[in-house]
Design an enzyme around this catalytic site. Structure first.
Site, PDB file in Angstrom:
ATOM      1  CG  LEU A 216      12.070 -10.108   2.823  1.00  0.00           C
ATOM      2  CD1 LEU A 216      12.777 -10.905   1.726  1.00  0.00           C
ATOM      3  CD2 LEU A 216      12.849  -8.825   3.106  1.00  0.00           C
ATOM      4  CG  HIS A 217       5.435  -6.246   3.339  1.00  0.00           C
ATOM      5  ND1 HIS A 217       6.061  -6.217   4.553  1.00  0.00           N
ATOM      6  CD2 HIS A 217       4.655  -5.147   3.302  1.00  0.00           C
ATOM      7  CE1 HIS A 217       5.665  -5.150   5.232  1.00  0.00           C
ATOM      8  NE2 HIS A 217       4.806  -4.470   4.495  1.00  0.00           N
ATOM      9  NE  ARG A 218       8.203  -1.514   4.919  1.00  0.00           N
ATOM     10  CZ  ARG A 218       6.996  -1.203   5.328  1.00  0.00           C
ATOM     11  NH1 ARG A 218       6.135  -0.650   4.510  1.00  0.00           N
ATOM     12  NH2 ARG A 218       6.630  -1.400   6.565  1.00  0.00           N
TER      13      ARG A 218
END
Ligand code: UD1
Length: 376
Positions: A216-218
């Site tokens: 996850l990084h958005r």
């Protein structure tokens, strides 16, 4: 008389650029007629976000480093432009090659096109039609100012035509990231080896029934506390049914610390190297992600993928591949994860995702440069 080589300047900045540019560099450097120079903007700079990729992808060290580092979008973009412009003026390349959709891509394309240096864009034409994503703005703008648009999937051409881009500029070459994936597979680090090294031998029995991988990084997921907390709730539920390995991006690590959240059952670790990630996804029962790259890599490997976003700019991974776009509602994520682990969504590998995309690109670019030179 032997004519001087034609100059190709390739630009990378952030993690997802490295695996797209590596095969292009290799293929372009096989032509004696070309001098190929690599610039690293330094958007990503941590050893595990940058250096390790160069080593593992077999990319020689960059010829120039701009060392822009982290900053707001405007500052980061401006810094790349400011530092790249004098280099472009000094090197006067015949073409600048950029890839993907990160801030460095836009900045480099802008700086080059304003100096009337043609830009070739690898991975052109992908669209999420969601302008809240910084990458979507980068994609649209880079494509508008590029002279050659290399596409990975057929939907891209239609997107570009809708934006008024001349179809003669659009060249379908396939997916260069899958070239890197093919090259890395024989060196992939098995998940068990990684888990033993990072979490100890006692963690190994937990993998016996398989495992899921999470990334996850958005900003739309991790910078929104309510959305992020909901996703982590879902992950906690899934992790009580199947071990979840979670290499945590630096941005995401910061947001987890802000929330003061612990996920005791989840196997959380710092970002992993490319060969480690390839090993993790190759052997996974399921991948949960908001990354664009992982949607494609899972499709190429036939591994089920759930995309934790409302949309994807890579529709072929859903239409032909193993991807499902499931959004961020926690109950839906859990339900979809159970379904995906229960039975695989059959998929096929899209056209041009065959490990030879970079060769097609390099052959085309050489022909394009020759034709341009002949006209000059
Ligand atoms: C960038 C790209 C995104 C890509 C992602 C892959 C843009 C707009 N976004 O997002 O498209 O999917 O890279 O990772 O270009 N940081 C470090 N070390 C690093 C790099 C970043 O600690 O080496 C931290 C910094 O706190 C930084 C934050 O991560 O502020 C975000 O980095 P940044 O490059 O701005 O965006 P990403 O979220 O990585």
């Amino acid at each position: 008389m032997v004519s001087p080589p034609m100059r190709v300047l390739c630009i990378v900045g952030a993690r997802p650029n490295f695996m797209k540019m590596a095969p292009a560099l290799r293929a372009l450097r096989t032509y004696r007629e070309l001098t190929v120079t690599l610039v690293h903007t330094g958007q990503h700079y941590d050893a595990e976000m940058s250096e390790s990729f160069f080593e593992q992808l077999g990319v020689p060290q960059p010829d120039h480093r701009l060392e822009v580092g982290s900053a707001t979008h405007a500052v980061q973009t401006a810094r790349v432009m400011e530092r790249l412009e004098p280099l472009l003026m000094e090197l006067t390349p015949d073409v600048v090659v950029v890839c993907g959709d990160v801030n460095s891509t836009l900045a480099a394309a802008l700086a080059a096109s304003k100096l009337h240096i043609p830009v070739a864009h690898i991975e052109a034409g992908l669209r999420s039609y969601d302008r809240r994503m910084p990458e979507e703005i980068n994609r649209v703008l880079v494509d508008q100012i590029s002279e050659i648009l290399y596409t990975t999937e057929k939907s891209a051409k239609a997107n570009l035509q809708r934006e008024g881009i001349d179809e003669d500029k659009v060249v379908f070459v396939g997916n260069l990231m899958i070239d890197s994936l093919h090259a890395a597979l024989p060196h992939a680090v098995p998940a068990a080896e990684q888990v033993e090294r990072r979490f100890g031998r006692e963690a190994l029995p937990r993998l016996s029934g398989g495992y899921a991988v999470l990334t996850l990084h958005r900003p739309s997921n991790v910078d929104e506390p309510k959305t992020f907390a909901g996703i982590l709730d879902a992950v906690e539920t899934i992790s009580s049914e199947c071990p979840v390995i979670f290499p945590v991006h630096p941005r995401t690590a910061g947001r987890i610390a802000d929330l003061g959240r612990t996920l005791p059952k989840v196997l959380m670790t710092t970002p992993v190297s490319y060969r480690e990630m390839v090993g993790l996804i190759r052997d996974a029962r399921l991948v949960l992600t908001d990354s664009g790259g992982l949607q494609e890599e899972t499709t190429a490997l036939g591994v089920p993928c759930l995309t934790l976003r409302e949309n994807t700019e890579r529709p072929i991974t859903v239409e032909e591949g193993t991807n499902r776009v499931v959004g961020t509602d926690p109950a839906r994520i859990v339900e979809e994860a159970r379904a995906a682990m229960g039975g695989r969504k059959a998929g096929r590998v899209p056209e041009g995702w065959d490990g030879a995309a970079a060769q097609r690109l390099a052959a085309h670019l050489l022909g394009w440069l020759r034709a341009r030179k002949a006209l000059a």
